[in-house]
Scaffold this motif. Structure first.
Motif, PDB file in Angstrom:
ATOM      1  N   ASN A   1       0.806  -1.222   0.000  1.00 20.27           N
ATOM      2  CA  ASN A   1       0.000   0.000   0.000  1.00 20.27           C
ATOM      3  C   ASN A   1       0.841   1.275   0.000  1.00 20.27           C
ATOM      4  OD1 ASN A   1      -2.176  -1.661   0.045  1.00 20.27           O
ATOM      5  ND2 ASN A   1      -2.741  -1.292   2.182  1.00 20.27           N
TER       6      ASN A   1
ATOM      7  N   LYS B   1     -13.897  -7.149  11.689  1.00 23.94           N
ATOM      8  CA  LYS B   1     -14.186  -6.496  10.413  1.00 23.94           C
ATOM      9  C   LYS B   1     -15.599  -5.917  10.357  1.00 23.94           C
ATOM     10  CE  LYS B   1     -10.670  -9.108   7.997  1.00 23.94           C
ATOM     11  NZ  LYS B   1     -10.375 -10.186   7.034  1.00 23.94           N
TER      12      LYS B   1
ATOM     13  N   LYS C   1     -17.631  -2.638  11.329  1.00 27.22           N
ATOM     14  CA  LYS C   1     -17.287  -1.276  11.737  1.00 27.22           C
ATOM     15  C   LYS C   1     -18.047  -0.823  12.985  1.00 27.22           C
ATOM     16  CE  LYS C   1     -20.202   1.376   8.410  1.00 27.22           C
ATOM     17  NZ  LYS C   1     -21.411   0.708   8.761  1.00 27.22           N
TER      18      LYS C   1
ATOM     19  N   ILE D   1      -4.842   1.907   9.646  1.00 27.47           N
ATOM     20  CA  ILE D   1      -5.259   2.738   8.504  1.00 27.47           C
ATOM     21  C   ILE D   1      -4.458   2.366   7.262  1.00 27.47           C
ATOM     22  CG2 ILE D   1      -5.251   5.089   7.583  1.00 27.47           C
ATOM     23  CD1 ILE D   1      -5.899   6.063  10.438  1.00 27.47           C
TER      24      ILE D   1
ATOM     25  N   ASN E   1      -5.727  -0.873   5.966  1.00 25.36           N
ATOM     26  CA  ASN E   1      -7.072  -0.789   5.394  1.00 25.36           C
ATOM     27  C   ASN E   1      -7.106  -0.093   4.038  1.00 25.36           C
ATOM     28  OD1 ASN E   1      -8.215  -2.060   7.579  1.00 25.36           O
ATOM     29  ND2 ASN E   1      -8.847  -0.175   8.612  1.00 25.36           N
ATOM     30  N   ASP E   2      -6.026   0.567   3.698  1.00 26.82           N
ATOM     31  CA  ASP E   2      -5.994   1.440   2.531  1.00 26.82           C
ATOM     32  C   ASP E   2      -6.606   0.827   1.273  1.00 26.82           C
ATOM     33  OD1 ASP E   2      -5.436   4.035   2.086  1.00 26.82           O
ATOM     34  OD2 ASP E   2      -3.429   3.710   1.285  1.00 26.82           O
TER      35      ASP E   2
ATOM     36  N   LYS F   1      -8.421  -2.007   1.172  1.00 24.38           N
ATOM     37  CA  LYS F   1      -9.437  -3.019   1.466  1.00 24.38           C
ATOM     38  C   LYS F   1     -10.849  -2.476   1.204  1.00 24.38           C
ATOM     39  CE  LYS F   1      -6.277  -5.778   3.356  1.00 24.38           C
ATOM     40  NZ  LYS F   1      -5.102  -4.915   3.016  1.00 24.38           N
TER      41      LYS F   1
ATOM     42  N   GLU G   1     -14.857  -2.174   2.189  1.00 24.96           N
ATOM     43  CA  GLU G   1     -15.469  -1.853   3.486  1.00 24.96           C
ATOM     44  C   GLU G   1     -15.562  -3.071   4.401  1.00 24.96           C
ATOM     45  OE1 GLU G   1     -16.224   0.927   5.131  1.00 24.96           O
ATOM     46  OE2 GLU G   1     -15.234   1.904   3.428  1.00 24.96           O
TER      47      GLU G   1
ATOM     48  N   GLU H   1     -13.747  -5.598   4.546  1.00 21.47           N
ATOM     49  CA  GLU H   1     -12.454  -6.214   4.887  1.00 21.47           C
ATOM     50  C   GLU H   1     -11.633  -5.336   5.819  1.00 21.47           C
ATOM     51  OE1 GLU H   1     -10.738  -9.203   4.040  1.00 21.47           O
ATOM     52  OE2 GLU H   1     -12.847  -9.727   3.802  1.00 21.47           O
ATOM     53  N   LYS H   2     -12.127  -4.137   6.096  1.00 21.72           N
ATOM     54  CA  LYS H   2     -11.343  -3.200   6.910  1.00 21.72           C
ATOM     55  C   LYS H   2     -11.363  -3.611   8.377  1.00 21.72           C
ATOM     56  CE  LYS H   2     -11.340   1.243   4.534  1.00 21.72           C
ATOM     57  NZ  LYS H   2     -11.817   1.439   3.248  1.00 21.72           N
TER      58      LYS H   2
END
Length: 683
Positions: A119, A288, A290, A315, A318-319, A321, A323, A325-326
């Motif tokens: 990333n 995963k 939110k 962060i 997650n860049d 990924k 939603e 998978e974050k």
RNA sequence: ACGGGCGUAGUUUAAUCUGGUAAGAAUUAUGGUCUCAUAAGUCAUGGAUUGUGGUUCAAAUCCACACGCCCGUACCA
């Protein structure tokens, strides 16, 4: 209160370093606080996963292992087992207490960093570092000593000069030397992998600004350090004991512990899902989503790490990924100030403080759990004081234990153990009943605001109100006139006892269980639930069991004496280091005759002795004034270490050391059994 | 050194964000009272805003300076 219902929570506590047994300060700040919180959430019916583990990598473990001649891994696992067992004894309700040296974590960390690299948050840089050939080690900054280029101080460390306070780079030192072996290190070039925190700056600032829950004081400091500019941080190290970095060209590098242990918060849930409950999907279910709330219980020294470094890593990960998978960003960090021991800092080397294994030998567990949370350092540093410990035990016993006991025994004696009926309520009853019905919310709200200390104090206050209620109603009078009127009072008191059983669940679970046992309730606490507290929790006619006192007062002096003995024993143990005969031969110990004794001015314990060693006379200084007066020493034959480096004490140079025995109470000089000539050698 | 925080009865603390009741409690001390209970309970009395200036009708609370303690910068985990 409905707000927290059926919410997913990941509760975590800081990772204890595997090299040391945690002390009470470590305990209250992270582990115990997190446990109380997790237990409460479960009682409220939430989905909770509570994890942590031993931080097992890094230089100190490697060095300690080398000393003991075992592998770092063996040492780490051996200590991990000890710590894990202690937490179990402390009733810490971890769903998974793991260790960073486990396959799930290792793989997770390696993949995680490759992702971050992909990333675009990792870059490489060559740096010059000091290398000690003798120790075969790249020296961390503070392991280099030398002469300060600014003030000429001789023992400046590679990171800072203690004399002039200036910050230094190891390469600036004149005549650098290795702090471990004193040899001269050489400069070597080595490549490291860096985390690009400056790139994350704006997003971290936004995160802090938008999170309204993190403590006000932490926020200010965090925004400040972000505004100053976040530094690039090297995430690799030239160390063998650690998680191998998988970056291309990083063959002999490991991930720096700081940047790997925090990821354990994630990997420990993964390990739990895959290996403990065999439902791998549960990992995604928690991490995963939110809406999952993640909470980190830590000490104040760890704030930056948990609210800048850790979320920064997340962060960056997650860049790329989607939603779903974050990984979820921190909901809150509950940081405590420090616990001191009698106004001193805990210190292993100086033997200051109480460690969690020692505590269990001194008093029952719930006394400790109660005491620690009761004085949890939430606003400023607080001290563990024996006097406070004593007070708190008295509170536990006199206020809480006694209220429960007097209620239950009355019901046993006067009502054959059956909860009597309520009749008509007067104002005193109504007032107390309204307290019973609101106490769950009061304590619950405090806990949800991370005010554990207030929550416990409110609970104690409630028990106190129970005593006042009993006193006001004086059912021991009522019973002479009208038995039902007395029964009425004890119905209400019994509801309060039930409330206490539930309220104490998160804090002192063993006691909570005992109360439920006396109330003859077989259901598990979590099945009863926090919201079962109320004015009719126990039905009239329900039979209870004859109670025994829940607590007893402890003789605090006795415990303190035991503590001192414990410390002395430990000290003895660690002092027993084998030396060779050659080492012993270096000591020149002789018999000497004391010719003259004077008290040293302005020193409460020092005596100046003039001694005769047969061939010469000498002056030595001894710390004996508290134990011997001048006259009783003159003419005595004593034992002296003669080849100790001379040392100046209060302006007088001491040429040798008088040998004496010390058991912390008395000090006794050593005297030869037979009349022997001064100067005789001791072998 | 710089940045952040903290300083309230002998002790442990609440009120500080949002200035406004006699600064509220616990413990300790002293005195009274009850007897169901574990020499426990309960009631009463005494005792405090680190210092100096400032802002304000009003300061524990806001501002400045000083002193003391802690944390971070500082890779020790």
């Amino acid at each position: 209160m409905t707000e927290t219902n059926r919410i997913k929570w990941v509760v975590t506590s800081a990772w204890p370093y595997v090299n040391a047994i945690p002390h009470l300060g470590n305990m209250v700040g992270s582990v115990l606080s997190a446990d109380v919180f997790a237990r409460y959430l479960r009682l409220k019916g939430n989905e909770v996963i509570f994890v942590s583990g031993s931080d097992s990598h890094g230089t100190p473990v490697a060095v300690a292992a080398k000393k003991q001649n075992v592998s770092a891994k063996d040492l780490a696992f051996k200590n991990h087992k000890i710590i894990k067992n202690l937490f179990k004894l402390w009733n810490i309700s971890y769903d998974n207490y793991t260790i960073t040296h486990n396959p799930t974590h290792i793989k997770f960390v390696q993949d995680f960093y490759l992702d971050i690299q992909k990333n675009g948050y990792i870059f490489e840089k060559e740096i010059e570092s000091l290398f000690c050939e003798k120790d075969n080690l790249y020296l961390p900054d503070r392991f280099v000593e030398g002469i300060c280029p600014h003030c000429g101080y001789e023992n400046a460390r590679g990171d800072q000069c203690d004399n002039c306070q200036k910050l230094l780079l190891p390469s600036e030192l004149k005549n650098p030397r290795c702090a471990i072996c004193d040899s001269t290190p050489e400069i070597r070039t080595t490549k490291h992998w860096y985390m690009d925190f400056p790139k994350l700056q704006a997003r971290l600032e936004k995160l802090i600004n938008e999170n309204k829950i993190i403590p006000q004081n932490a926020r200010q400091m965090l925004l400040n350090s972000i505004a100053e500019g976040l530094p690039e941080r090297a995430i690799t190290r030239d160390l063998e004991w650690g998680i191998p970095a998988k970056f291309k060209g990083a063959e002999n590098k490991t991930i720096y512990v700081w940047f790997e242990a925090v990821l354990g918060y994630v990997s420990a849930v993964k390990e739990w899902a895959e290996k403990i409950i065999n439902q791998p999907i549960k990992f995604d279910h928690f991490w995963k989503d939110k809406n999952t709330k993640t909470v980190y219980f830590i000490g104040k020294d760890n704030i930056i790490f948990h609210l800048i470094v850790f979320p920064g890593l997340l962060i960056a990960f997650n860049d790329d990924k989607s939603e779903s998978e974050k990984l979820v960003l921190p909901y809150n960090v509950s940081s405590t100030e420090f616990l001191m021991y009698e106004n001193e800092k805990f210190s292993k080397s100086r033997g200051v403080g109480i460690w969690i294994d020692e505590a269990l030998e001194l008093a029952p567990l719930d006394y400790w759990r109660f005491n620690l949370i009761y004085n949890r350092p939430e606003k400023s540093d607080t001290s563990f004081l024996w006097s406070e410990f004593n007070n708190n035990i008295k509170t536990l016993n006199d206020v809480i234990g006694n209220f429960i006991h007097r209620t239950l025994t009355f019901i046993i004696k006067q009502f054959e153990g059956k909860i009597p009926k309520k009749i008509e309520l007067d104002n005193t009853d109504k007032e107390f009943i309204s307290k019973i019905s609101s106490i769950g919310d009061i304590v619950g709200n405090a806990l949800e605001n991370f005010e554990l200390r207030k929550a416990l104090r409110d609970t104690v206050k409630f028990a106190r109100e129970g005593n006042v209620y009993l006193n006001d109603k004086a059912p021991w009078h009522l019973i002479k006139e009208k038995k039902e009127a007395a029964g009425h009072v004890f119905n209400i008191c019994a509801q309060a006892v039930y409330a206490l059983a539930v309220l104490f669940g998160p804090f002192i679970p063993d006691t909570s269980k005992k109360i439920l046992d006396y109330l003859n309730i077989q259901k598990e606490l979590n099945d009863l639930g926090w919201n079962s507290i109320g004015e009719n929790s126990l039905l009239a006619g329900h039979t209870i069991i004859k109670p025994k006192p829940l607590f007893q007062k402890l003789d605090i002096k006795e415990i303190q004496e035991k503590y001192i003995k414990l410390k002395a024993k430990e000290k003895g143990k660690s002092d027993v280091e084998m030396i060779s005969y050659d080492d012993f031969k270096k000591l020149d110990i002789r018999v000497a005759l004391i010719e003259n004794v004077e008290k040293v001015e302005k020193a409460e314990n020092l005596l100046k002795l003039t001694i005769d060693l047969g061939t010469e006379k000498r002056t030595i200084v001894a710390g004996l004034a508290k134990y011997y007066n001048e006259n009783e020493l003159v003419g005595k034959k004593i034992i002296v270490l003669t080849n100790l480096e001379p040392k100046k004490l209060r302006g007088i140079t001491s040429h040798g050391m008088l040998l004496a025995a010390d058991d912390e109470k008395t000090v006794s000089i050593l005297i030869p059994d037979k009349d022997i000539a001064p100067g005789s050698k001791v072998l």
